[in-house]
Design a protein around this motif. Sequence first.
Motif, PDB file in Angstrom:
ATOM      1  N   VAL A  65     -44.568  49.911  34.936  1.00 27.90           N
ATOM      2  CA  VAL A  65     -45.729  49.097  35.346  1.00 27.90           C
ATOM      3  C   VAL A  65     -45.505  47.896  35.011  1.00 27.90           C
ATOM      4  N   PRO A  66     -46.184  46.799  35.783  1.00 29.12           N
ATOM      5  CA  PRO A  66     -46.090  45.456  35.944  1.00 29.12           C
ATOM      6  C   PRO A  66     -46.742  44.894  34.281  1.00 29.12           C
ATOM      7  N   CYS A  67     -45.773  43.871  33.878  1.00 32.87           N
ATOM      8  CA  CYS A  67     -46.119  43.426  32.650  1.00 32.87           C
ATOM      9  C   CYS A  67     -45.373  42.143  32.355  1.00 32.87           C
ATOM     10  N   TYR A  68     -46.201  41.225  31.491  1.00 35.72           N
ATOM     11  CA  TYR A  68     -45.504  39.838  31.123  1.00 35.72           C
ATOM     12  C   TYR A  68     -45.135  39.191  32.419  1.00 35.72           C
ATOM     13  N   SER A  69     -46.085  39.127  33.220  1.00 38.58           N
ATOM     14  CA  SER A  69     -45.813  38.286  34.447  1.00 38.58           C
ATOM     15  C   SER A  69     -44.837  38.920  35.530  1.00 38.58           C
ATOM     16  N   ASP A  70     -43.697  38.723  35.068  1.00 43.03           N
ATOM     17  CA  ASP A  70     -42.755  39.298  36.311  1.00 43.03           C
ATOM     18  C   ASP A  70     -41.649  40.153  35.676  1.00 43.03           C
ATOM     19  N   GLN A  71     -42.232  41.110  34.581  1.00 43.09           N
ATOM     20  CA  GLN A  71     -41.485  42.095  34.066  1.00 43.09           C
ATOM     21  C   GLN A  71     -42.069  43.749  34.233  1.00 43.09           C
ATOM     22  N   GLN A  72     -41.137  44.523  33.946  1.00 43.30           N
ATOM     23  CA  GLN A  72     -41.922  45.954  34.189  1.00 43.30           C
ATOM     24  C   GLN A  72     -41.537  46.565  32.510  1.00 43.30           C
ATOM     25  N   CYS A  73     -42.652  47.526  32.598  1.00 42.50           N
ATOM     26  CA  CYS A  73     -42.695  48.011  30.920  1.00 42.50           C
ATOM     27  C   CYS A  73     -42.977  49.505  31.516  1.00 42.50           C
ATOM     28  N   ALA A  74     -42.587  50.423  30.403  1.00 41.94           N
ATOM     29  CA  ALA A  74     -42.649  51.703  30.436  1.00 41.94           C
ATOM     30  C   ALA A  74     -42.680  52.485  29.028  1.00 41.94           C
ATOM     31  N   ARG A  75     -43.054  53.690  28.769  1.00 43.17           N
ATOM     32  CA  ARG A  75     -42.960  54.224  27.465  1.00 43.17           C
ATOM     33  C   ARG A  75     -42.411  55.690  27.820  1.00 43.17           C
ATOM     34  N   LEU A  76     -41.157  55.769  27.285  1.00 39.92           N
ATOM     35  CA  LEU A  76     -40.470  57.079  27.803  1.00 39.92           C
ATOM     36  C   LEU A  76     -40.623  58.099  26.644  1.00 39.92           C
ATOM     37  N   LEU A  77     -40.847  59.326  27.043  1.00 38.87           N
ATOM     38  CA  LEU A  77     -41.007  60.313  26.183  1.00 38.87           C
ATOM     39  C   LEU A  77     -39.762  60.898  25.889  1.00 38.87           C
ATOM     40  N   LEU A  78     -39.095  61.268  24.663  1.00 40.70           N
ATOM     41  CA  LEU A  78     -38.281  61.913  24.469  1.00 40.70           C
ATOM     42  C   LEU A  78     -38.233  62.873  22.952  1.00 40.70           C
ATOM     43  N   PRO A  79     -37.440  63.807  22.853  1.00 41.77           N
ATOM     44  CA  PRO A  79     -37.960  64.695  21.945  1.00 41.77           C
ATOM     45  C   PRO A  79     -37.447  64.009  20.484  1.00 41.77           C
ATOM     46  N   ILE A  94     -40.247  50.329  26.352  1.00 37.35           N
ATOM     47  CA  ILE A  94     -38.932  49.862  26.973  1.00 37.35           C
ATOM     48  C   ILE A  94     -39.688  48.511  27.857  1.00 37.35           C
ATOM     49  N   ARG A  95     -38.630  47.625  28.146  1.00 35.18           N
ATOM     50  CA  ARG A  95     -39.133  46.327  28.769  1.00 35.18           C
ATOM     51  C   ARG A  95     -37.846  45.982  29.451  1.00 35.18           C
ATOM     52  N   MET A  96     -38.204  45.614  30.948  1.00 32.99           N
ATOM     53  CA  MET A  96     -37.033  45.129  31.673  1.00 32.99           C
ATOM     54  C   MET A  96     -37.436  43.946  32.304  1.00 32.99           C
ATOM     55  N   ILE A  97     -36.382  43.172  32.528  1.00 29.41           N
ATOM     56  CA  ILE A  97     -36.245  42.159  33.441  1.00 29.41           C
ATOM     57  C   ILE A  97     -35.579  42.582  34.624  1.00 29.41           C
ATOM     58  N   PRO A  98     -36.229  42.806  35.784  1.00 32.86           N
ATOM     59  CA  PRO A  98     -35.393  43.505  37.043  1.00 32.86           C
ATOM     60  C   PRO A  98     -34.843  42.530  37.568  1.00 32.86           C
ATOM     61  N   GLY A 119     -26.374  36.496  35.398  1.00 32.47           N
ATOM     62  CA  GLY A 119     -26.842  36.152  36.645  1.00 32.47           C
ATOM     63  C   GLY A 119     -27.695  37.196  37.223  1.00 32.47           C
ATOM     64  N   PRO A 120     -27.949  37.155  38.671  1.00 32.21           N
ATOM     65  CA  PRO A 120     -29.209  38.015  39.159  1.00 32.21           C
ATOM     66  C   PRO A 120     -29.023  39.317  39.557  1.00 32.21           C
ATOM     67  N   ALA A 121     -27.735  39.879  39.437  1.00 29.14           N
ATOM     68  CA  ALA A 121     -27.422  41.100  39.593  1.00 29.14           C
ATOM     69  C   ALA A 121     -27.511  42.264  38.647  1.00 29.14           C
ATOM     70  N   TYR A 122     -27.891  41.854  37.552  1.00 30.39           N
ATOM     71  CA  TYR A 122     -28.324  42.976  36.570  1.00 30.39           C
ATOM     72  C   TYR A 122     -29.709  42.995  36.048  1.00 30.39           C
ATOM     73  N   ASP A 123     -30.189  44.282  35.782  1.00 35.92           N
ATOM     74  CA  ASP A 123     -31.391  44.393  35.183  1.00 35.92           C
ATOM     75  C   ASP A 123     -31.264  44.179  33.702  1.00 35.92           C
ATOM     76  N   VAL A 124     -32.316  43.637  33.000  1.00 35.00           N
ATOM     77  CA  VAL A 124     -32.071  43.312  31.603  1.00 35.00           C
ATOM     78  C   VAL A 124     -32.990  44.048  30.977  1.00 35.00           C
ATOM     79  N   LEU A 125     -32.609  45.112  29.997  1.00 36.06           N
ATOM     80  CA  LEU A 125     -33.570  45.911  29.302  1.00 36.06           C
ATOM     81  C   LEU A 125     -33.498  45.843  28.064  1.00 36.06           C
TER      82      LEU A 125
END
Length: 493
Positions: A65-79, A94-98, A119-125
Amino acid sequence: MPSSEPSRPRTRGRVPSALLALLFGAVVYLNIGLVTDEKNVNTSLAHQSEFNWNKVEPTHDLQWVPCYSDQQCARLLLPLDHDIPDGPTTAIAIRMIPATDKENYRGTRSGKDISRVLGPAYDVLSFDPRGIGYTTPLASCFDSKSQRDIWKTQEGHMLLNFTDASLATYRSRAEALGQRCAVKLGGEWGIGRFAGTAYVARDMLEMTKILGQEQLQYWGFSYGTALGQYFAAMYPENVKRIILDGVIDGHSYRRARYETDIEDVQNVADTFFAFCHAAGADKCVLYESTPAKIRDRFYAILDAVTASPVAIPLAEPPLVVTRKALAEQLFEATYRPIYTFPVVAATYHALETGNATALRALAPSIVSPTACACAEAGPHAAVANEARWAVERLTAPVAAERTAHPLLLLSNRFDPVTPLAQARRTGRGWGRGAVGAGERGHCSTSSPSVCTAKVGVLPEEGATCEVDVLPFVGERDGGTNGFSEEDRELAEA
């Protein structure tokens, strides 16, 4: 740094391939440049209050989901327990700069500045590991931040001293806190059983796979270096690029033996006087004609405060400056001397001159301010009366004869909490690891160096890079004047 010219790692392009891979981890640091020791917990996702994480629906896949203006956020369920996949879960924040260059996409990494370096070729998580920040259930021994702050105030202004009653008081407080935590975090499904480093390493593996990347690219700082070592020892075939920055000795970490961690604190603190003198009166308000005279002036101010603590009544909240407060301020300053030594100098100068206005402005940097925050700290796992602790542990050596790709180890020459000697010991356990030393402070980010950022291949053992900025002094050797535009961007990042 030694006066002789240091050997410089070879460079290639904008960013070292080893760094890049590592950064994915970064992204998936897993991009875990996540530092989770208490001092740095304010860098976690939990302190980014402008986004409401509670409104993000936890899912078993990554629903961004969009968050922090230009980023993406999610909550991942793990056991909670990976051996019981249908049992209770943890929701990893989890928060990512695409990546912006999708055509040349190269993986996942972490942090805005890291994104600029890579550089611009990596997602940053980045993510909050189990138990902290916005990852739930929360591993907190207190019901609110205010409750924790009240507990801390009861310690008073005693410095730990073997010659008075402080040792008994500190021990009793540690025992009380330990007993409280055992109840709050224990139980069959209490988070205390499932928040160990081996569990977080497994979470990293699962996140990497969910991201569609079989191998980890990771940049781990401080505690993150222990986490990176656990991951590489447990899953050596899943290592792509891993950077361990501010290296903890994984064997000592597992044994909870920390007696050598702060052996370089005094070395870092003592450079305060040398750099103040080198910078001159225009840049250091405590300047004297020799470093020794600066030291004498510094300790004279400290002794005066010890004899007569200084009140700052109009600070919010009001506070009293004591020797303990100043000792803690200086210790925290050793983490990032370039940025914080001038604040320490300004504090001592304000105390020396009785400048109430300056002291009021400096108060938050002397004692961390507290505020009423009585809401629940966050959801806890179900708790039973009897604590049963982590069931998944790494019992094999925290090392591996061979990983799919070599590890890059970075440590500063003088680090207040992860000494260079620990990095050297750690490197011997990984065969192909190398140590790249910076100057002073905690992790390479405290000693900015374009040379370090542009490492292209694994350097020779013990290779070093000159730093570009010094405490008080600022940019060295002409600074960035001779840099290309690209290198200036790296220096700024």
